[in-house]
Design a protein around this motif. Structure first.
Motif, short mmCIF file in Angstrom:
data_model
loop_
_atom_site.label_atom_id
_atom_site.label_comp_id
_atom_site.label_asym_id
_atom_site.label_seq_id
_atom_site.Cartn_x
_atom_site.Cartn_y
_atom_site.Cartn_z
N CYS A 261 8.14 -3.68 3.04
CA CYS A 261 7.97 -5.04 3.35
C CYS A 261 8.87 -5.49 1.87
CB CYS A 261 6.58 -5.69 3.03
SG CYS A 261 6.51 -7.27 2.96
N SER A 262 9.90 -6.56 2.09
CA SER A 262 10.71 -7.17 1.20
C SER A 262 10.51 -8.43 0.73
CB SER A 262 12.21 -6.46 1.21
OG SER A 262 12.56 -5.30 1.54
N GLU A 263 9.45 -8.86 1.24
CA GLU A 263 9.16 -10.47 0.94
C GLU A 263 7.83 -10.65 0.32
OE1 GLU A 263 10.59 -13.73 0.29
OE2 GLU A 263 11.80 -12.96 1.85
N LEU A 264 7.75 -11.12 -1.13
CA LEU A 264 6.41 -11.20 -1.71
C LEU A 264 5.32 -11.78 -0.85
CD1 LEU A 264 4.89 -10.43 -4.23
CD2 LEU A 264 5.69 -12.83 -5.23
N CYS A 265 4.49 -10.95 -0.47
CA CYS A 265 3.39 -11.52 0.41
C CYS A 265 1.87 -11.47 0.24
CB CYS A 265 3.58 -10.84 1.91
SG CYS A 265 3.34 -8.85 1.72
N GLY A 266 1.67 -10.99 -1.26
CA GLY A 266 0.34 -11.29 -1.59
C GLY A 266 -0.20 -9.90 -2.33
N GLN A 267 -1.30 -9.81 -2.70
CA GLN A 267 -1.74 -8.80 -3.89
C GLN A 267 -1.45 -7.47 -3.34
OE1 GLN A 267 -4.97 -6.98 -2.66
NE2 GLN A 267 -4.65 -5.51 -4.22
N ALA A 268 -1.20 -6.92 -2.52
CA ALA A 268 -0.93 -5.64 -1.95
C ALA A 268 0.28 -5.49 -1.14
CB ALA A 268 -1.93 -5.10 -0.97
N HIS A 269 1.32 -6.44 -1.78
CA HIS A 269 2.59 -6.38 -1.09
C HIS A 269 3.35 -5.08 -1.33
CE1 HIS A 269 6.79 -7.26 -0.84
NE2 HIS A 269 7.12 -7.12 -2.02
N ALA A 270 3.14 -4.40 -2.31
CA ALA A 270 3.78 -3.18 -2.71
C ALA A 270 3.16 -2.07 -1.89
CB ALA A 270 3.52 -2.82 -4.25
N TYR A 271 2.32 -2.05 -1.08
CA TYR A 271 1.56 -1.04 -0.29
C TYR A 271 1.62 -1.25 1.06
CZ TYR A 271 -0.25 -0.68 -5.21
OH TYR A 271 -0.60 -0.69 -6.55
N MET A 272 2.61 -1.78 1.75
CA MET A 272 2.74 -2.05 3.04
C MET A 272 4.33 -1.37 3.47
SD MET A 272 3.12 -6.15 3.81
CE MET A 272 3.38 -5.81 5.36
N PRO A 273 4.44 -0.20 3.53
CA PRO A 273 5.85 0.59 3.47
C PRO A 273 5.99 0.74 5.17
CG PRO A 273 4.33 2.34 3.18
CD PRO A 273 3.59 0.87 2.79
N ILE A 274 7.22 1.35 5.60
CA ILE A 274 7.56 1.41 6.95
C ILE A 274 7.84 2.87 7.06
CG2 ILE A 274 8.84 0.69 8.86
CD1 ILE A 274 9.33 -1.88 7.24
N THR A 275 7.67 3.68 7.81
CA THR A 275 7.97 5.07 8.03
C THR A 275 8.64 5.16 9.43
OG1 THR A 275 6.38 5.94 6.79
CG2 THR A 275 7.54 7.51 8.03
N VAL A 276 9.94 5.66 9.43
CA VAL A 276 10.69 5.84 10.80
C VAL A 276 11.23 7.15 11.01
CG1 VAL A 276 12.64 5.00 12.32
CG2 VAL A 276 11.43 3.19 10.90
N LYS A 277 10.93 7.58 12.07
CA LYS A 277 11.28 9.10 12.37
C LYS A 277 12.38 9.14 13.64
CE LYS A 277 6.90 11.27 10.61
NZ LYS A 277 5.72 11.98 10.95
#
Length: 307
Positions: A261-277
């Motif tokens: 996630c590349s838009e500051l969205c709150g307390q856990a912003h740094a902890y919502m990655p994306i995995t694509v296979k």
């Protein structure tokens, strides 16, 4: 539509269980292409036309900026040496120099035309959404992603491995702490097929796509503004609540790719990655059948083995 996890985040024990449809595509069977490397600089490998266009445009702009910087620096140094007070005690009295004025007007115009002629086709290619082979709807939530395979009738939530929703009683007994990298968290990553280096990048479920197919992602937000970003694909799109934006890409290389996630969205912003296979068409077809059964309750057709 059946979801892997409820939106309320309840039943966290179930959230950490391996999903049948995801188990056959462990990371150790695919090359990790889109992982950031500590201490390195530069772009991730470009595996789509969109990403390659961005790299080429960046290179062009770097060359233009470097040439201009060297020219201006050299011109300043030449003027300092050639026209200092010691060498020219009597200053020049003229106020205009028509050839120079024409040059410093036309040259920037030509430079801007060059940049525009190169960049506008790239911009149009990014913004003109082609016909999709696969359409996915990505919804940003605080703080995880929901991915829906629009044409297939199923979807699932993707939490970072190590997020509170993925922590079980067994993890806590082993010393695991949400968002903290320790031995228990490394073991949790390894059970899911990932490595220590994938902490903060790997999710409990992955978006799975076939190589060489055009993918359109519809992006929106459920609460606040998020952004769906995969650097190796050259895509980034804000997820705005109440709006449905689109991006597209066509992956040309199998592997595992990470985004954030590349838009500051709150307390856990740094902890919502994306995995694509990105996998072969055969592996994707196999995964798709299991995913439909797992997430949407759609039974797979029976096949008769040939003798």
């Amino acid at each position: 539509m059946k979801k892997l996890l409820s939106l309320s985040g309840l039943m966290t024990g179930l959230a950490a269980l391996p999903v049948m449809a995801q188990e056959n595509l462990r990371i150790d069977g695919l090359e990790t292409v889109g992982r950031p490397i500590d201490g390195k600089m530069g772009f991730q490998p470009a595996v789509t036309r969109v990403a390659q266009d961005i790299h080429d445009l960046d290179y062009l702009l770097l060359v233009v900026c470097t040439v201009i910087t060297l020219f201006v620096t050299g011109l300043i140094l030449w003027i300092v040496v050639r026209y200092n007070k010691k060498r020219n005690p009597t200053a020049a009295a003229f106020t205009h120099h028509t050839p120079i004025e024409i040059a410093w007007t036309l040259v920037p115009i030509l430079i801007l035309l060059l940049i525009g002629a190169y960049s506008l086709p790239i911009l149009f290619r990014q913004q003109e959404i082609p016909t999709a082979d696969i359409t996915i709807k990505a919804t940003g939530n605080q703080w995880y992603w929901t991915h829906e395979y629009v044409d297939e009738g199923f979807g699932f939530d993707s939490y970072m491995i190590g997020a509170p929703a993925t922590m079980t009683a067994e993890d806590e007994e082993a010393g695991g702490v949400a968002h903290v990298l320790n031995d228990a968290m490394v073991a949790k990553l390894e059970r899911a097929g990932y490595a220590r280096e994938d902490f903060l990048l790997a999710t409990d479920t992955s978006v799975v796509l076939p190589v060489g197919k055009t993918v359109v992602v519809q992006v929106t937000g459920a609460d606040v503004i998020h952004a769906w970003t995969i650097p190796a694909f050259g895509v980034k799109q804000d997820a705005v609540p109440g709006r449905l934006a689109e991006l597209w890409f066509k992956p040309e290389r199998e592997g595992v790719y990470y985004g954030q996630c590349s838009e500051l969205c709150g307390q856990a912003h740094a902890y919502m990655p994306i995995t694509v296979k990105v996998v072969s068409e055969e592996a994707y077809a196999e995964w798709l059948g299991k995913a439909k059964a797992e997430y949407a309750g759609i039974d797979q057709p029976l096949t008769v083995a040939s003798k």
